[in-house]
Design a protein around this motif. Sequence first.
Motif, PDB file in Angstrom:
ATOM      1  N   GLU A   1     -53.991 -98.066 -49.583  1.00 40.89           N
ATOM      2  CA  GLU A   1     -55.190 -97.713 -50.347  1.00 40.89           C
ATOM      3  C   GLU A   1     -55.709 -98.930 -51.112  1.00 40.89           C
ATOM      4  O   GLU A   1     -56.914 -99.207 -51.124  1.00 40.89           O
ATOM      5  CB  GLU A   1     -54.885 -96.566 -51.309  1.00 40.89           C
ATOM      6  CG  GLU A   1     -56.134 -96.050 -52.011  1.00 40.89           C
ATOM      7  CD  GLU A   1     -55.887 -94.754 -52.771  1.00 40.89           C
ATOM      8  OE1 GLU A   1     -56.865 -94.058 -53.079  1.00 40.89           O
ATOM      9  OE2 GLU A   1     -54.711 -94.427 -53.054  1.00 40.89           O
ATOM     10  N   GLN A   2     -54.810 -99.678 -51.739  1.00 40.02           N
ATOM     11  CA  GLN A   2     -55.210-100.871 -52.472  1.00 40.02           C
ATOM     12  C   GLN A   2     -55.754-101.940 -51.526  1.00 40.02           C
ATOM     13  O   GLN A   2     -56.719-102.654 -51.859  1.00 40.02           O
ATOM     14  CB  GLN A   2     -54.026-101.435 -53.259  1.00 40.02           C
ATOM     15  CG  GLN A   2     -53.502-100.497 -54.343  1.00 40.02           C
ATOM     16  CD  GLN A   2     -52.373 -99.595 -53.840  1.00 40.02           C
ATOM     17  OE1 GLN A   2     -52.369 -99.174 -52.667  1.00 40.02           O
ATOM     18  NE2 GLN A   2     -51.419 -99.293 -54.708  1.00 40.02           N
ATOM     19  N   ALA A   3     -55.164-102.059 -50.339  1.00 37.19           N
ATOM     20  CA  ALA A   3     -55.640-103.036 -49.356  1.00 37.19           C
ATOM     21  C   ALA A   3     -57.047-102.711 -48.896  1.00 37.19           C
ATOM     22  O   ALA A   3     -57.899-103.606 -48.763  1.00 37.19           O
ATOM     23  CB  ALA A   3     -54.691-103.072 -48.162  1.00 37.19           C
ATOM     24  N   ALA A   4     -57.297-101.420 -48.642  1.00 40.85           N
ATOM     25  CA  ALA A   4     -58.636-101.015 -48.213  1.00 40.85           C
ATOM     26  C   ALA A   4     -59.664-101.319 -49.289  1.00 40.85           C
ATOM     27  O   ALA A   4     -60.749-101.862 -49.014  1.00 40.85           O
ATOM     28  CB  ALA A   4     -58.641 -99.534 -47.858  1.00 40.85           C
ATOM     29  N   ALA A   5     -59.335-100.984 -50.536  1.00 39.07           N
ATOM     30  CA  ALA A   5     -60.262-101.240 -51.640  1.00 39.07           C
ATOM     31  C   ALA A   5     -60.505-102.734 -51.814  1.00 39.07           C
ATOM     32  O   ALA A   5     -61.645-103.181 -52.014  1.00 39.07           O
ATOM     33  CB  ALA A   5     -59.717-100.631 -52.928  1.00 39.07           C
ATOM     34  N   ALA A   6     -59.435-103.534 -51.733  1.00 39.39           N
ATOM     35  CA  ALA A   6     -59.567-104.986 -51.891  1.00 39.39           C
ATOM     36  C   ALA A   6     -60.385-105.590 -50.755  1.00 39.39           C
ATOM     37  O   ALA A   6     -61.196-106.498 -50.977  1.00 39.39           O
ATOM     38  CB  ALA A   6     -58.183-105.633 -51.957  1.00 39.39           C
ATOM     39  N   GLY A   7     -60.188-105.105 -49.543  1.00 39.78           N
ATOM     40  CA  GLY A   7     -60.956-105.598 -48.414  1.00 39.78           C
ATOM     41  C   GLY A   7     -62.428-105.300 -48.542  1.00 39.78           C
ATOM     42  O   GLY A   7     -63.285-106.146 -48.262  1.00 39.78           O
ATOM     43  N   LEU A   8     -62.748-104.088 -48.985  1.00 41.78           N
ATOM     44  CA  LEU A   8     -64.155-103.722 -49.179  1.00 41.78           C
ATOM     45  C   LEU A   8     -64.788-104.555 -50.283  1.00 41.78           C
ATOM     46  O   LEU A   8     -65.954-104.962 -50.170  1.00 41.78           O
ATOM     47  CB  LEU A   8     -64.274-102.228 -49.489  1.00 41.78           C
ATOM     48  CG  LEU A   8     -63.935-101.280 -48.332  1.00 41.78           C
ATOM     49  CD1 LEU A   8     -63.959 -99.833 -48.805  1.00 41.78           C
ATOM     50  CD2 LEU A   8     -64.893-101.476 -47.158  1.00 41.78           C
ATOM     51  N   ARG A   9     -64.035-104.813 -51.353  1.00 42.16           N
ATOM     52  CA  ARG A   9     -64.566-105.648 -52.439  1.00 42.16           C
ATOM     53  C   ARG A   9     -64.840-107.067 -51.953  1.00 42.16           C
ATOM     54  O   ARG A   9     -65.842-107.683 -52.325  1.00 42.16           O
ATOM     55  CB  ARG A   9     -63.580-105.700 -53.617  1.00 42.16           C
ATOM     56  CG  ARG A   9     -63.593-104.487 -54.508  1.00 42.16           C
ATOM     57  CD  ARG A   9     -62.901-104.766 -55.834  1.00 42.16           C
ATOM     58  NE  ARG A   9     -61.541-105.258 -55.687  1.00 42.16           N
ATOM     59  CZ  ARG A   9     -60.468-104.477 -55.591  1.00 42.16           C
ATOM     60  NH1 ARG A   9     -60.600-103.154 -55.634  1.00 42.16           N
ATOM     61  NH2 ARG A   9     -59.263-105.009 -55.470  1.00 42.16           N
ATOM     62  N   ALA A  10     -63.944-107.582 -51.125  1.00 40.47           N
ATOM     63  CA  ALA A  10     -64.097-108.957 -50.638  1.00 40.47           C
ATOM     64  C   ALA A  10     -65.268-109.084 -49.675  1.00 40.47           C
ATOM     65  O   ALA A  10     -65.944-110.112 -49.630  1.00 40.47           O
ATOM     66  CB  ALA A  10     -62.803-109.421 -49.968  1.00 40.47           C
ATOM     67  N   GLY A  11     -65.527-108.031 -48.886  1.00 38.66           N
ATOM     68  CA  GLY A  11     -66.592-108.094 -47.893  1.00 38.66           C
ATOM     69  C   GLY A  11     -66.265-109.080 -46.785  1.00 38.66           C
ATOM     70  O   GLY A  11     -65.166-109.640 -46.722  1.00 38.66           O
ATOM     71  N   GLY A  12     -67.214-109.325 -45.907  1.00 45.37           N
ATOM     72  CA  GLY A  12     -66.991-110.263 -44.808  1.00 45.37           C
ATOM     73  C   GLY A  12     -65.793-109.875 -43.978  1.00 45.37           C
ATOM     74  O   GLY A  12     -65.673-108.732 -43.500  1.00 45.37           O
ATOM     75  N   ALA A  13     -64.843-110.824 -43.837  1.00 42.79           N
ATOM     76  CA  ALA A  13     -63.635-110.553 -43.055  1.00 42.79           C
ATOM     77  C   ALA A  13     -62.766-109.496 -43.718  1.00 42.79           C
ATOM     78  O   ALA A  13     -61.878-108.923 -43.067  1.00 42.79           O
ATOM     79  CB  ALA A  13     -62.839-111.843 -42.870  1.00 42.79           C
ATOM     80  N   GLY A  14     -63.020-109.215 -44.996  1.00 44.31           N
ATOM     81  CA  GLY A  14     -62.277-108.161 -45.677  1.00 44.31           C
ATOM     82  C   GLY A  14     -62.537-106.779 -45.112  1.00 44.31           C
ATOM     83  O   GLY A  14     -61.697-105.874 -45.270  1.00 44.31           O
ATOM     84  N   ILE A  15     -63.675-106.597 -44.442  1.00 47.27           N
ATOM     85  CA  ILE A  15     -63.969-105.293 -43.827  1.00 47.27           C
ATOM     86  C   ILE A  15     -62.910-104.958 -42.783  1.00 47.27           C
ATOM     87  O   ILE A  15     -62.509-103.792 -42.642  1.00 47.27           O
ATOM     88  CB  ILE A  15     -65.380-105.293 -43.192  1.00 47.27           C
ATOM     89  CG1 ILE A  15     -66.446-105.603 -44.250  1.00 47.27           C
ATOM     90  CG2 ILE A  15     -65.671-103.958 -42.514  1.00 47.27           C
ATOM     91  CD1 ILE A  15     -66.498-104.632 -45.403  1.00 47.27           C
ATOM     92  N   THR A  16     -62.433-105.961 -42.074  1.00 46.74           N
ATOM     93  CA  THR A  16     -61.396-105.719 -41.063  1.00 46.74           C
ATOM     94  C   THR A  16     -60.105-105.253 -41.718  1.00 46.74           C
ATOM     95  O   THR A  16     -59.432-104.356 -41.210  1.00 46.74           O
ATOM     96  CB  THR A  16     -61.164-106.981 -40.219  1.00 46.74           C
ATOM     97  OG1 THR A  16     -62.393-107.338 -39.573  1.00 46.74           O
ATOM     98  CG2 THR A  16     -60.089-106.746 -39.163  1.00 46.74           C
ATOM     99  N   VAL A  17     -59.736-105.862 -42.861  1.00 41.00           N
ATOM    100  CA  VAL A  17     -58.543-105.398 -43.588  1.00 41.00           C
ATOM    101  C   VAL A  17     -58.716-103.940 -43.979  1.00 41.00           C
ATOM    102  O   VAL A  17     -57.817-103.112 -43.800  1.00 41.00           O
ATOM    103  CB  VAL A  17     -58.296-106.219 -44.877  1.00 41.00           C
ATOM    104  CG1 VAL A  17     -56.911-105.880 -45.430  1.00 41.00           C
ATOM    105  CG2 VAL A  17     -58.453-107.691 -44.655  1.00 41.00           C
ATOM    106  N   ALA A  18     -59.884-103.621 -44.540  1.00 38.95           N
ATOM    107  CA  ALA A  18     -60.155-102.252 -44.978  1.00 38.95           C
ATOM    108  C   ALA A  18     -60.059-101.277 -43.813  1.00 38.95           C
ATOM    109  O   ALA A  18     -59.475-100.191 -43.935  1.00 38.95           O
ATOM    110  CB  ALA A  18     -61.532-102.170 -45.632  1.00 38.95           C
TER     111      ALA A  18
END
Length: 258
Positions: free
Chosen positions: A54-71
């Motif tokens: 859950e924290q990884a998804a939220a952090a990925g969305l906050r980061a945007g860009g390549a973070g969307i893949t983490v989310a």
Amino acid sequence: MAPWTPFPHAGGYHLDAASVKAQWSRLHCDDAEPCPQDAAVLQAWALYHNGEFEQAAAAGLRAGGAGITVANKATAVYANYLEPGEKARLDLFMQVAGRAEAQAAQEPENANAWYWQAYALGRYSQGISVAKALAQGLGGRVKHALEKAIALAPRHADAHIALGTFHAEVIDKVGPLIGGMTYGARKDVGLQLFQQALRIHPGSAIGMIEYANALVMLEGDPKMQEATQLYEKAAATEPLDARERLDVEMARIELQEN
């Protein structure tokens, strides 16, 4: 939405951004994701590998860009392995599919934008029944997206596994004739995809599990012994992160049930 169910082995993994970066090629030989330059995205990956989905998804969305893949990966893995509610599972898969579709529209050369769209739609299809999903036209979307992912990233082991599963499940549900004529599903192609995935990532527990499942679907009793050996090998794999731990535990459950 209610808080996500915690990873059952919380604290079992202690990867940080530096150790994730150092072990990147091993941690990501399943998805061929390039190592990110953005520190926030790398930190989101550390959360993911430790099972803090859950924290990884939220952090990925906050980061945007390549973070969307983490989310997308964190959400899809959580939904597949840990979410107890069927409606919530399906909703999460559709969230991932929608985000990945938008990501692919913006970054058409991003293999994982195509892969996570396909994975989420494939798991959603299994949830509503493969036959119903095929009637809704989801099969063609899954197949196209997976073929696109493999074309962009030929060493994407998980895309090979997912496409092999597509071929096996379609044939299992509608038979080889209709499966081949209507959906382009072929037994030999499906089995070759699993074999290629395991050449790319020989230690893939999920690859062994899905290959075993496909052998049983496509060949039946004559392949039960080989399938059991694959489950045993998967169950004996040493997991490097939280998702691999979940795969190994799934293999152990399969062995207990068979």
